[in-house]
Design an enzyme around this catalytic site. Structure first.
Site, PDB file in Angstrom:
ATOM      1  N   ALA A  65     -31.313   2.479  -5.077  1.00  0.00           N
ATOM      2  CA  ALA A  65     -31.746   2.899  -6.397  1.00  0.00           C
ATOM      3  C   ALA A  65     -32.634   1.792  -6.965  1.00  0.00           C
ATOM      4  O   ALA A  65     -32.518   0.630  -6.568  1.00  0.00           O
ATOM      5  CB  ALA A  65     -30.538   3.143  -7.295  1.00  0.00           C
ATOM      6  N   GLY A 109     -28.326   3.163  -2.595  1.00  0.00           N
ATOM      7  CA  GLY A 109     -28.637   4.582  -2.773  1.00  0.00           C
ATOM      8  C   GLY A 109     -29.450   5.148  -1.609  1.00  0.00           C
ATOM      9  O   GLY A 109     -29.406   6.354  -1.355  1.00  0.00           O
ATOM     10  N   GLU A 112     -26.914   6.059   0.884  1.00  0.00           N
ATOM     11  CA  GLU A 112     -26.205   7.231   0.342  1.00  0.00           C
ATOM     12  C   GLU A 112     -27.046   8.495   0.469  1.00  0.00           C
ATOM     13  O   GLU A 112     -26.534   9.570   0.801  1.00  0.00           O
ATOM     14  CB  GLU A 112     -25.829   6.967  -1.120  1.00  0.00           C
ATOM     15  CG  GLU A 112     -24.781   5.873  -1.237  1.00  0.00           C
ATOM     16  CD  GLU A 112     -24.521   5.439  -2.670  1.00  0.00           C
ATOM     17  OE1 GLU A 112     -25.506   5.114  -3.379  1.00  0.00           O
ATOM     18  OE2 GLU A 112     -23.356   5.424  -3.080  1.00  0.00           O
ATOM     19  N   GLU A 132     -24.347  -3.018  -3.051  1.00  0.00           N
ATOM     20  CA  GLU A 132     -24.163  -2.972  -4.511  1.00  0.00           C
ATOM     21  C   GLU A 132     -23.267  -4.093  -5.034  1.00  0.00           C
ATOM     22  O   GLU A 132     -23.451  -4.581  -6.145  1.00  0.00           O
ATOM     23  CB  GLU A 132     -23.572  -1.614  -4.925  1.00  0.00           C
ATOM     24  CG  GLU A 132     -24.560  -0.457  -4.860  1.00  0.00           C
ATOM     25  CD  GLU A 132     -24.578   0.262  -3.523  1.00  0.00           C
ATOM     26  OE1 GLU A 132     -24.125  -0.317  -2.510  1.00  0.00           O
ATOM     27  OE2 GLU A 132     -25.064   1.414  -3.487  1.00  0.00           O
TER      28      GLU A 132
HETATM   29  C1  HXC Z   1     -36.357  -2.144  -7.005  1.00  0.00           C
HETATM   30  C2  HXC Z   1     -36.909  -3.139  -5.031  1.00  0.00           C
HETATM   31  C3  HXC Z   1     -35.699  -2.707  -4.448  1.00  0.00           C
HETATM   32  C4  HXC Z   1     -34.807  -1.932  -5.255  1.00  0.00           C
HETATM   33  C5  HXC Z   1     -36.798  -3.815  -2.966  1.00  0.00           C
HETATM   34  N1  HXC Z   1     -37.553  -3.817  -4.070  1.00  0.00           N
HETATM   35  N2  HXC Z   1     -35.661  -3.155  -3.161  1.00  0.00           N
HETATM   36  N3  HXC Z   1     -37.221  -2.851  -6.298  1.00  0.00           N
HETATM   37  N4  HXC Z   1     -35.185  -1.688  -6.523  1.00  0.00           N
HETATM   38  N5  HXC Z   1     -33.675  -1.475  -4.794  1.00  0.00           N
HETATM   39  C6  HXC Z   1     -38.858  -4.443  -4.260  1.00  0.00           C
HETATM   40  C7  HXC Z   1     -38.762  -5.946  -4.319  1.00  0.00           C
HETATM   41  O1  HXC Z   1     -38.381  -6.358  -5.609  1.00  0.00           O
HETATM   42  C8  HXC Z   1     -40.156  -6.350  -3.991  1.00  0.00           C
HETATM   43  O2  HXC Z   1     -40.960  -6.181  -5.109  1.00  0.00           O
HETATM   44  C9  HXC Z   1     -40.581  -5.315  -2.964  1.00  0.00           C
HETATM   45  O3  HXC Z   1     -39.694  -4.201  -3.146  1.00  0.00           O
HETATM   46  C10 HXC Z   1     -40.426  -5.803  -1.535  1.00  0.00           C
HETATM   47  O4  HXC Z   1     -39.122  -6.307  -1.369  1.00  0.00           O
HETATM   48  P1  HXC Z   1     -38.818  -7.777  -0.833  1.00  0.00           P
HETATM   49  O5  HXC Z   1     -37.479  -8.141  -1.327  1.00  0.00           O
HETATM   50  O6  HXC Z   1     -39.922  -8.701  -1.135  1.00  0.00           O
HETATM   51  O7  HXC Z   1     -38.784  -7.504   0.748  1.00  0.00           O
HETATM   52  P2  HXC Z   1     -37.912  -8.260   1.854  1.00  0.00           P
HETATM   53  O8  HXC Z   1     -37.934  -9.740   1.615  1.00  0.00           O
HETATM   54  O9  HXC Z   1     -38.404  -7.729   3.150  1.00  0.00           O
HETATM   55  O10 HXC Z   1     -36.399  -7.785   1.630  1.00  0.00           O
HETATM   56  C11 HXC Z   1     -36.068  -6.446   1.825  1.00  0.00           C
HETATM   57  C12 HXC Z   1     -34.667  -6.158   1.231  1.00  0.00           C
HETATM   58  C13 HXC Z   1     -34.625  -6.595  -0.259  1.00  0.00           C
HETATM   59  C14 HXC Z   1     -33.586  -6.899   2.047  1.00  0.00           C
HETATM   60  C15 HXC Z   1     -34.432  -4.664   1.392  1.00  0.00           C
HETATM   61  O11 HXC Z   1     -35.761  -6.024  -0.934  1.00  0.00           O
HETATM   62  C16 HXC Z   1     -33.395  -6.171  -0.981  1.00  0.00           C
HETATM   63  O12 HXC Z   1     -32.327  -6.780  -0.830  1.00  0.00           O
HETATM   64  N6  HXC Z   1     -33.497  -5.145  -1.852  1.00  0.00           N
HETATM   65  C17 HXC Z   1     -32.444  -4.695  -2.695  1.00  0.00           C
HETATM   66  C18 HXC Z   1     -31.432  -3.903  -1.915  1.00  0.00           C
HETATM   67  C19 HXC Z   1     -30.302  -3.452  -2.808  1.00  0.00           C
HETATM   68  O13 HXC Z   1     -29.612  -4.233  -3.460  1.00  0.00           O
HETATM   69  N7  HXC Z   1     -30.083  -2.135  -2.868  1.00  0.00           N
HETATM   70  C20 HXC Z   1     -29.044  -1.539  -3.649  1.00  0.00           C
HETATM   71  C21 HXC Z   1     -29.557  -1.222  -5.021  1.00  0.00           C
HETATM   72  S1  HXC Z   1     -28.265  -0.644  -6.039  1.00  0.00           S
HETATM   73  P3  HXC Z   1     -42.077  -7.268  -5.529  1.00  0.00           P
HETATM   74  O14 HXC Z   1     -42.592  -6.746  -6.827  1.00  0.00           O
HETATM   75  O15 HXC Z   1     -41.385  -8.580  -5.612  1.00  0.00           O
HETATM   76  O16 HXC Z   1     -43.083  -7.203  -4.403  1.00  0.00           O
HETATM   77  C22 HXC Z   1     -28.091   0.949  -5.634  1.00  0.00           C
HETATM   78  C23 HXC Z   1     -27.043   1.661  -6.416  1.00  0.00           C
HETATM   79  C24 HXC Z   1     -26.955   3.098  -6.017  1.00  0.00           C
HETATM   80  O17 HXC Z   1     -28.724   1.466  -4.783  1.00  0.00           O
HETATM   81  C25 HXC Z   1     -26.093   3.802  -6.977  1.00  0.00           C
HETATM   82  C26 HXC Z   1     -26.275   5.268  -6.935  1.00  0.00           C
HETATM   83  C27 HXC Z   1     -27.648   5.696  -7.026  1.00  0.00           C
END
Ligand code: HXC
Length: 258
Positions: A65, A109, A112, A132
């Protein structure tokens, strides 16, 4: 104007939906989930389509998400707007099979969403996880439920409590994914699988999906009774007559999908 957050195309009898926020690794925001729901419903209603594939890019199916959109969210807002079920549960209404073709990250998400699909074809670079916990929350779109049913308590607890990722091989060993295929050609392989499914008699395909899903909703005796009724009802279709006649005549069936 903004770029389209999803792309849709048809390949043969397959409806292909591509998540398209590559710069955000397909982070799932309201605009994307609304568009995805609309596209799923449109393909489900399209008589020319027999199976749907949802995919992302080579690098990410979806990294979760959209954290930017969630960061300031309050409980009352989350509750009153029914975050996240409002536009996440469209997938549950889809009757045709939906295949997730997962390349790269399927996190939070994103994992999911893949698990809401009927099956997952994973490229060998796929990474699955429910990170998460690292954000001070827990999965909210089925991660603690569908993952546990798919891989069992031990692995689900491991992933949900540590937030670590699991690769495609581990995901296949654990029962989360149906097949692992090389990244190159992974989407084509998922589309080919979908085309195979789309070639079968539609009533049988819909009932097969419905009956397998019933296994997760009912005790065994109920599920078996349900399956038997659906099985019996398929003898009312023209395609059952055609399928069995074709076998006996040693030819390919020509299904009319009714
Ligand atoms: C918003 C995101 C994002 C996310 C990545 N980006 N994931 N933006 N929401 N979930 C953005 C980064 O901020 C970054 O933006 C760009 O995408 C590229 O990501 P990087 O981190 O620079 O890439 P990398 O170093 O290759 O790392 C990849 C990654 C990392 C390991 C996937 O991006 C990451 O850990 N993302 C978050 C994963 C996460 O926590 N997901 C769960 C979210 S909570 P910029 O602007 O800096 O280029 C969730 C709750 C669900 O899903 C609940 C029900 C819906």
């Amino acid at each position: 104007t903004d770029d389209a957050v999803i792309l849709t195309e048809t390949r043969g009898h397959v409806g292909l939906i591509t998540l398209n926020r590559p710069k955000q690794l397909n982070a799932l925001n309201d605009a994307l989930m609304d568009a995805l729901g609309d596209a799923l419903k449109a393909f489900d209603a399209d008589a020319a389509i027999g199976c749907i594939v949802v995919t992302g890019s080579d690098k990410a199916f979806a990294a979760g998400a959209d954290i930017t959109a969630m960061a300031q969210k309050t409980f009352p807002a989350s509750y009153t707007e029914d975050f996240i079920s409002r536009n996440w549960e469209a997938m549950m209404q889809i009757r045709k099979p939906v295949i997730a073709a997962v390349r790269g990250f399927a996190l939070g998400g994103g994992c999911e969403l893949a698990m809401m699909c009927d099956l997952i074809v994973a490229a060998d670079n796929a990474q699955f996880g429910q990170p998460e916990i690292k954000l001070g929350i827990i999965p909210g779109a089925g991660g603690t439920q569908r993952l546990t049913r798919a891989v069992g308590k031990a692995k689900a607890m491991d992933l949900v409590l540590t937030g670590r990722m699991m690769d495609a091989q581990e995901a296949e060993r654990s029962g989360l994914v149906a097949r692992v295929v090389p990244l190159e050609g992974a989407l084509d392989e998922a589309v080919a699988m979908a085309e195979t499914i789309a070639g079968f008699s539609l009533p049988s395909v819909l009932m097969a999906k419905e009956s397998v899903n019933r296994a997760f909703e009912s005790p065994l005796a109920e599920g078996l009774r349900y399956e038997r009724r659906l099985f019996q009802s398929l003898f009312a279709t023209a395609d059952q007559k055609e399928g069995m006649a074709a076998f006996l005549e040693k030819r390919k069936p020509l299904f009319t999908h009714r």
